[in-house]
Design an enzyme around this catalytic site. Structure first.
Site, PDB file in Angstrom:
ATOM      1  N   ASP A 181      -6.342 -72.124 -37.335  1.00 14.61           N
ATOM      2  CA  ASP A 181      -6.615 -71.720 -35.984  1.00 14.61           C
ATOM      3  C   ASP A 181      -7.153 -70.650 -35.456  1.00 14.61           C
ATOM      4  OD1 ASP A 181      -5.842 -74.953 -35.295  1.00 14.61           O
ATOM      5  OD2 ASP A 181      -4.153 -74.087 -36.327  1.00 14.61           O
ATOM      6  N   HIS A 215      -3.283 -77.770 -44.479  1.00 17.67           N
ATOM      7  CA  HIS A 215      -3.321 -77.529 -43.027  1.00 17.67           C
ATOM      8  C   HIS A 215      -2.642 -76.349 -42.485  1.00 17.67           C
ATOM      9  CE1 HIS A 215      -2.322 -79.162 -38.943  1.00 17.67           C
ATOM     10  NE2 HIS A 215      -3.503 -79.143 -38.958  1.00 17.67           N
ATOM     11  N   HIS A 275      -1.791 -71.235 -34.022  1.00 20.35           N
ATOM     12  CA  HIS A 275      -2.148 -72.536 -33.300  1.00 20.35           C
ATOM     13  C   HIS A 275      -1.805 -72.420 -32.078  1.00 20.35           C
ATOM     14  CE1 HIS A 275      -0.777 -76.508 -32.235  1.00 20.35           C
ATOM     15  NE2 HIS A 275      -1.720 -76.969 -33.116  1.00 20.35           N
TER      16      HIS A 275
HETATM   17  O1  G3P Z   1      -7.350 -80.281 -39.113  1.00 19.87           O
HETATM   18  C1  G3P Z   1      -6.961 -80.518 -37.571  1.00 19.87           C
HETATM   19  C2  G3P Z   1      -5.804 -80.320 -36.959  1.00 19.87           C
HETATM   20  O2  G3P Z   1      -5.370 -78.936 -37.174  1.00 19.87           O
HETATM   21  C3  G3P Z   1      -5.887 -80.463 -35.418  1.00 19.87           C
HETATM   22  O3  G3P Z   1      -4.603 -80.478 -34.719  1.00 19.87           O
HETATM   23  O4  G3P Z   1      -3.033 -79.360 -33.414  1.00 19.87           O
HETATM   24  O5  G3P Z   1      -2.730 -79.125 -35.860  1.00 19.87           O
HETATM   25  O6  G3P Z   1      -4.634 -77.888 -34.653  1.00 19.87           O
HETATM   26  P1  G3P Z   1      -3.796 -79.111 -34.743  1.00 19.87           P
HETATM   27 CA    CA Z   2      -5.783 -76.866 -36.278  1.00 22.91          CA
END
Ligand code: G3P
Ligand code: CA
Length: 331
Positions: free
Chosen positions: A37, A8, A50
């Protein structure tokens, strides 16, 4: 079968999130893929980050949608994590697609800024198609309308709808608390991660003088998160957004009403903890599943998610997931 491990924001427990270093490290550690992101700069370049605001990860006050690519490339997105990563630049989508090429899967989350860019999904799709990555990429979003648009344009590209509860989205990440001099259990943090978290965040952003001056970064952070929330629900006010969250409590019913075909559901881990049959039921309804974490997930969290046999596990800590799975195999 062992789940696919998706790092992630890259291997973000060890390296600065959403940087080339974190994606390369995910590959070195043996993850099957990574999540990132994507946002648009002021001059319409697709970059990987992000937050909308640059303050927390560069120490420079700014917003990605309001800065040009050249301005952003001057900033250091690595040093905040550790001196060893000093000099990491904000990546372009092309650079990141290139790293993902020899991995099994890549999740790209569309992070729109309000309703500024009508052709945001088209731009992301073009980048994916130009890199010949249609069969590896899953496009994900909290803004479900964008997923419908993607399916209209390129039905073969897989999509995932993301879900979380409002509170988890507002509590600042650990690294930011530390910068703010807050500690775990601080009443302000408790309030932000409680049921009234959204109202508290709105009241701080509207009355910044209500918090200490040194919490300017907190105000910027909360403003950023509230803008992200509004961007996911274009045209809706706070009450209407809360109403949507209420409807989403039954995630599977909610997605079954979409007027486009959805491939994946991506619930945040706590959604799966609240309903331990959710992933199984999603699979029975024909969806693939990819749970993901908010913040600093513990080994215990990871074990609980793994117990539910997900097809994919998205994690900030691919190194820990691999260790858990290897330990299980050895038993
Ligand atoms: O994989 C989904 C997740 O990344 C969504 O939340 O806020 O970490 O971008 P966030
Ligand atoms: Ca994300």
């Amino acid at each position: 079968m062992r789940p696919l491990i998706i790092a992630h924001r890259g291997a973000s427990n060890l390296a600065p999130e959403n940087t080339l270093a974190s994606f390369r490290l995910a590959k070195e550690l043996g993850a099957d893929g990574f999540e990132c992101d994507v946002q648009l700069t002021k001059d319409h370049k697709l970059v990987i980050a992000h937050d909308f605001f640059t303050d927390a990860h560069t120490g420079v006050k700014g917003d990605i949608y309001d800065m040009t690519f050249d301005e952003l490339r001057q900033l250091d997105f690595g040093k905040w994590k550790s001196p060893e990563y000093e000099g990491e630049k904000i990546p372009t989508i092309e650079e990141v697609l290139d790293i993902g090429k020899d991995m099994k899967m890549m999740h790209i989350e569309l992070k729109p800024y309000l309703d500024r860019d009508a052709d945001f999904p088209e731009r992301v799709i073009d980048a994916v198609v130009n890199a010949h990555m249609e069969d590896k990429v899953i496009l994900t979003s909290f803004q479900y309308g964008l997923l419908g648009r993607i399916k209209e344009i390129r039905p073969e590209i897989r999509t995932a709808a993301l879900f979380l509860n409002t509170e988890s989205s507002l509590c600042p990440p650990t690294a930011l608390w530390e910068d703010l001099g807050l500690t775990n259990g601080d009443p302000l943090l408790e309030e932000l991660s409680g049921p009234q978290g959204l109202e508290k965040a709105v009241s701080i952003v509207e009355n910044p003088d209500s918090v200490d001056e040194e919490n300017g970064l907190l105000v910027r952070y909360l403003n950023d998160r509230l803008t992200a929330l509004s961007s996911n629900y274009p045209g809706k006010n706070l009450v209407e957004i809360l109403q949507q969250y209420y409807y989403q409590t039954d995630m599977l019913k909610y997605v079954s009403q979409f007027d486009f075909p959805l491939d994946y559901v991506g619930p945040e881990y706590h959604v799966c903890f609240r309903d331990t049959t959710l992933l199984q039921r999603a699979v029975e309804m024909g969806y693939h599943v990819a749970p993901w974490p908010v913040g600093d997930e513990s080994r215990r969290d990871l074990r609980s998610v793994l117990k539910q046999n997900p097809e994919i596990i998205v994690t900030n800590k691919p190194e820990i997931v691999m260790a858990i799975l290897q330990g299980q195999k050895a038993q």
